[in-house]
Enzyme design. Sequence first.
Site, mmCIF file in Angstrom:
data_model
loop_
_atom_site.group_PDB
_atom_site.id
_atom_site.type_symbol
_atom_site.label_atom_id
_atom_site.label_comp_id
_atom_site.label_asym_id
_atom_site.label_seq_id
_atom_site.Cartn_x
_atom_site.Cartn_y
_atom_site.Cartn_z
ATOM 1 N N GLU A 297 0.837 -1.341 0.020
ATOM 2 C CA GLU A 297 0.056 0.080 0.015
ATOM 3 C C GLU A 297 0.627 1.358 0.028
ATOM 4 O O GLU A 297 0.318 2.110 0.717
ATOM 5 C CB GLU A 297 -0.945 -0.065 1.286
ATOM 6 C CG GLU A 297 -0.123 -0.066 2.600
ATOM 7 C CD GLU A 297 0.147 -1.454 3.124
ATOM 8 O OE1 GLU A 297 0.398 -2.403 2.522
ATOM 9 O OE2 GLU A 297 0.282 -1.416 4.374
ATOM 10 N N HIS A 321 -8.151 -3.837 -1.045
ATOM 11 C CA HIS A 321 -7.318 -4.094 0.126
ATOM 12 C C HIS A 321 -6.480 -3.019 0.249
ATOM 13 O O HIS A 321 -6.040 -2.329 1.349
ATOM 14 C CB HIS A 321 -6.763 -5.401 0.137
ATOM 15 C CG HIS A 321 -5.861 -5.888 1.259
ATOM 16 N ND1 HIS A 321 -6.426 -6.055 2.653
ATOM 17 C CD2 HIS A 321 -4.636 -5.417 1.667
ATOM 18 C CE1 HIS A 321 -5.367 -6.317 3.375
ATOM 19 N NE2 HIS A 321 -4.305 -5.970 2.732
ATOM 20 N N GLU A 322 -5.553 -2.676 -0.747
ATOM 21 C CA GLU A 322 -4.477 -1.891 -0.667
ATOM 22 C C GLU A 322 -4.937 -0.415 -0.568
ATOM 23 O O GLU A 322 -4.333 0.537 -0.079
ATOM 24 C CB GLU A 322 -3.496 -2.152 -2.096
ATOM 25 C CG GLU A 322 -2.978 -3.315 -2.163
ATOM 26 C CD GLU A 322 -2.154 -3.958 -0.898
ATOM 27 O OE1 GLU A 322 -1.862 -3.242 0.162
ATOM 28 O OE2 GLU A 322 -2.151 -5.263 -0.827
ATOM 29 N N HIS A 325 -6.148 0.612 2.729
ATOM 30 C CA HIS A 325 -4.920 0.846 3.634
ATOM 31 C C HIS A 325 -4.687 2.398 3.496
ATOM 32 O O HIS A 325 -4.093 2.918 4.531
ATOM 33 C CB HIS A 325 -3.434 0.181 3.248
ATOM 34 C CG HIS A 325 -3.398 -1.105 3.680
ATOM 35 N ND1 HIS A 325 -3.322 -1.322 4.977
ATOM 36 C CD2 HIS A 325 -3.089 -2.332 3.192
ATOM 37 C CE1 HIS A 325 -3.167 -2.536 5.436
ATOM 38 N NE2 HIS A 325 -2.917 -3.173 4.003
ATOM 39 N N GLU A 344 -3.909 -4.430 9.363
ATOM 40 C CA GLU A 344 -4.267 -5.452 8.435
ATOM 41 C C GLU A 344 -5.661 -6.080 8.790
ATOM 42 O O GLU A 344 -6.513 -6.304 7.815
ATOM 43 C CB GLU A 344 -3.415 -6.668 8.381
ATOM 44 C CG GLU A 344 -1.926 -6.351 7.748
ATOM 45 C CD GLU A 344 -1.760 -5.799 6.225
ATOM 46 O OE1 GLU A 344 -3.071 -5.953 5.663
ATOM 47 O OE2 GLU A 344 -1.023 -5.060 5.881
ATOM 48 N N ASP A 403 8.921 -9.265 10.406
ATOM 49 C CA ASP A 403 8.353 -10.373 9.283
ATOM 50 C C ASP A 403 7.792 -11.465 9.919
ATOM 51 O O ASP A 403 6.768 -12.209 9.332
ATOM 52 C CB ASP A 403 9.332 -10.503 8.166
ATOM 53 C CG ASP A 403 8.740 -10.934 7.120
ATOM 54 O OD1 ASP A 403 7.763 -10.408 6.399
ATOM 55 O OD2 ASP A 403 9.168 -11.979 6.328
ATOM 56 N N TYR A 411 -4.694 -10.703 10.049
ATOM 57 C CA TYR A 411 -5.564 -10.242 8.942
ATOM 58 C C TYR A 411 -6.939 -10.846 9.273
ATOM 59 O O TYR A 411 -7.919 -10.096 9.269
ATOM 60 C CB TYR A 411 -5.185 -10.884 7.644
ATOM 61 C CG TYR A 411 -3.743 -10.185 6.872
ATOM 62 C CD1 TYR A 411 -2.543 -10.611 7.392
ATOM 63 C CD2 TYR A 411 -4.166 -9.238 6.074
ATOM 64 C CE1 TYR A 411 -1.479 -9.962 6.711
ATOM 65 C CE2 TYR A 411 -2.920 -8.868 5.359
ATOM 66 C CZ TYR A 411 -1.648 -9.062 5.557
ATOM 67 O OH TYR A 411 -0.797 -8.564 5.007
HETATM 68 N N1 BES Z 1 0.980 -4.397 3.864
HETATM 69 C C1 BES Z 1 0.710 -5.672 3.178
HETATM 70 C C2 BES Z 1 1.812 -6.495 2.829
HETATM 71 C C3 BES Z 1 3.091 -6.670 3.681
HETATM 72 C C4 BES Z 1 2.679 -7.046 5.112
HETATM 73 C C5 BES Z 1 4.318 -6.323 3.420
HETATM 74 C C6 BES Z 1 3.724 -7.165 6.015
HETATM 75 C C7 BES Z 1 5.180 -6.570 4.599
HETATM 76 C C8 BES Z 1 4.917 -6.915 5.881
HETATM 77 C C9 BES Z 1 -0.275 -5.647 1.988
HETATM 78 O O1 BES Z 1 -1.369 -4.759 2.299
HETATM 79 C C10 BES Z 1 -1.122 -7.036 2.106
HETATM 80 O O2 BES Z 1 -1.721 -7.224 3.086
HETATM 81 N N2 BES Z 1 -0.650 -7.582 0.977
HETATM 82 C C11 BES Z 1 -1.563 -9.112 0.863
HETATM 83 C C12 BES Z 1 -2.826 -8.921 0.008
HETATM 84 C C13 BES Z 1 -4.074 -9.165 0.586
HETATM 85 C C14 BES Z 1 -4.222 -9.356 1.864
HETATM 86 C C15 BES Z 1 -5.203 -8.875 -0.288
HETATM 87 C C16 BES Z 1 -0.698 -9.911 0.109
HETATM 88 O O3 BES Z 1 0.656 -9.454 -0.241
HETATM 89 O O4 BES Z 1 -1.156 -11.127 -0.230
HETATM 90 ZN ZN ZN Z 2 -2.587 -5.270 3.789
#
Ligand code: BES
Ligand code: ZN
Length: 636
Positions: A297, A321-322, A325, A344, A403, A411
């Site tokens: 995002e 989703h993005e 955010h 999330e 991470d 989520y």
């Molecule tokens: N912000 C996240 C991706 C992220 C989380 C990167 C933690 C690094 C550390 C992003 O918004 C996300 O949640 N992406 C998901 C999408 C989904 C849940 C629709 C993905 O990448 O799968």
């Molecule tokens: Zn996310």
Amino acid sequence: MSDRHHLVVPGLALLLSHCTPQAREGDVGAAQGNDAQSRTVAMDIHSSARPQEAVITHLHLDITVDMQAHRIAGTASYALAPGHGARVVLDTDGLQIGVVTDGSGRSLPYTLGEAGPLGAALEVELADQVDTIRIAYTTGPGARALQWLSPGQTKGGRHPFLFTQGQAILTRSWIPIQDSPGIRFTYEADVRVPSELMAVMSAANPQQRSADGTYHFRMDQPIPAYLMALAVGDIAFKPIGVRTGIYAEPELVEKAAWEFADMEEMVEAAEALYGPYRWERYDVLVLPPSFPFGGMENPRLTFATPTILSGDRSLTALIAHELAHSWSGNLVTNATWNDFWLNEGFTVYFEKRICERLYGPEYAGMLALLGYQDLQHAVARFTGEGAEQDTRLKLDLAGRDPDDGVSDIAYEKGYAFLRRLEEEVGRERFDAFLRAYFDRFAFKAITTEEFLAHLDEHLVRPLNVQVDIREWVYGTGMPKDLVVPVSDRFLKVEVEIERWRTGTPAKELRTTGWSTFEWMHFVRHLPDSLSGDRMADLDAAFGFTGSGNAEVVAAWLEQCVRNDYPPAYERLDAFLTEVGRRKFVQPLFEALQTSEKGRAMARNIYQRARPNYHSVTVRTIDELLDWTPMSDPVTL
Ligand code: BES
Ligand code: ZN
């Protein structure tokens, strides 16, 4: 020692948050009572920054991107908040630091601490009158945020490509910075790239290539360091609506613009739900397939995987989703990575509400049920591994990489908690609460405990809510009062699975009109242990191995590995060497790890796939396969 500290420096009221949740509710009220200039900064164990001593307010980045040498070099200049102490501490990771000066070019003494898991702290000495510091630096060869792609790793095949991934603590590997989600700053950037390439950032962006490869960017809304983002490549732009559009390699931009045609409407739906979009434009950059996430995002410019280009617009929930955010995460930001669920969980809730408005309750119901399945898996898995503590919404990531806190708990348990509250108070009141929450905490960072205090004051006490909130937030496992999503369309899928299990040939199943979600549900719920003939029956009828839908293929390939179905292995190899999205790659390698034959295949494929993966995917798969980089000639 007292478990709470208030350090008040001019313009900065400080709250260190290693106290108990109960103790903190009172603190928050006190902190909020300060003047508009004041800030609340929670203690962040994943950053060396000491914002109570000195905090950055504006960044001027001036960098040259060397696509050949895989290096970024230049200066990062910071304005500091007035009234600072005798030093400012920044995070760095693998950076070479050159001279550090004040605003008038006088050099400032500094020390670079020892490198540890969080990188190395850069401590710059400050005299009272210093209000600006300038740091000359060069990125290191293994900078973890950066993925440098050769022309062969792009769609066009003619130009190199670079993208950054900042979340959670990777920005410090390409900019010396106070890399903590609780610290916000505005920025501008002068970026030089080869003149045949275009640069874009999480900022106001160009829509055309510049003649000489220089670009100037501005981000006037304050953002945390993890949202700093840059991409450089052969990039074209195509508008969708008045304030939405697509950036992608020229070969993909038409296809992407078709796929995401609903983007303008999504922004309108989001605004109708929770208030104005505060970032001016909303664009999406479609990256090469090695991008490690579905989406990221980055403000004004979501970075996205091309694996959502299914050709039928069925995977656009990721864009919702993005976009969501832009409120939950970018506007109201988790204060520390232990509060990640605030980013999330709220975003998953918001995403489903956007999708419901655009595509109806049946669609949103299927999305919710797929999410509930993910939650069940995550809880079962952590519990089975004796890692119950990782099933809590509020995490304790002390001594761990943030991470490691990224899981479906944040989520989907986060979503389920908000869904439970909605159920309790009714949608109208819950929406009013959320909208006021985004306004109240706009451009601020918030801890779980601050959220709970706000929730208590504005929802729980006024409406006498009976939900066991502490159990939801601090308890482990599956909450007993979770609202289980229902989907009639998935029930119909289950009927067909049962018909197939009891002998109806695959081609006679009633699948007309099924969407991607139904196919995902179907493939996820096939019976255990299927013979080659049974797999072939499905594949012949539905063409799973050759499917162009990454979600369906990924779910199918996992079944192929579990049932050892060799006709799909060529596709498996091609998929894993092309796609670096961790959500797909990780379960496939995990499935391969469960047999002797699979383990050999995994090592063989990974040897070739690893050079195409970003460092976050590499870190996960290296650990999974017990991979020693020595066996791989390509150093990341
Ligand atoms: N912000 C996240 C991706 C992220 C989380 C990167 C933690 C690094 C550390 C992003 O918004 C996300 O949640 N992406 C998901 C999408 C989904 C849940 C629709 C993905 O990448 O799968
Ligand atoms: Zn996310």
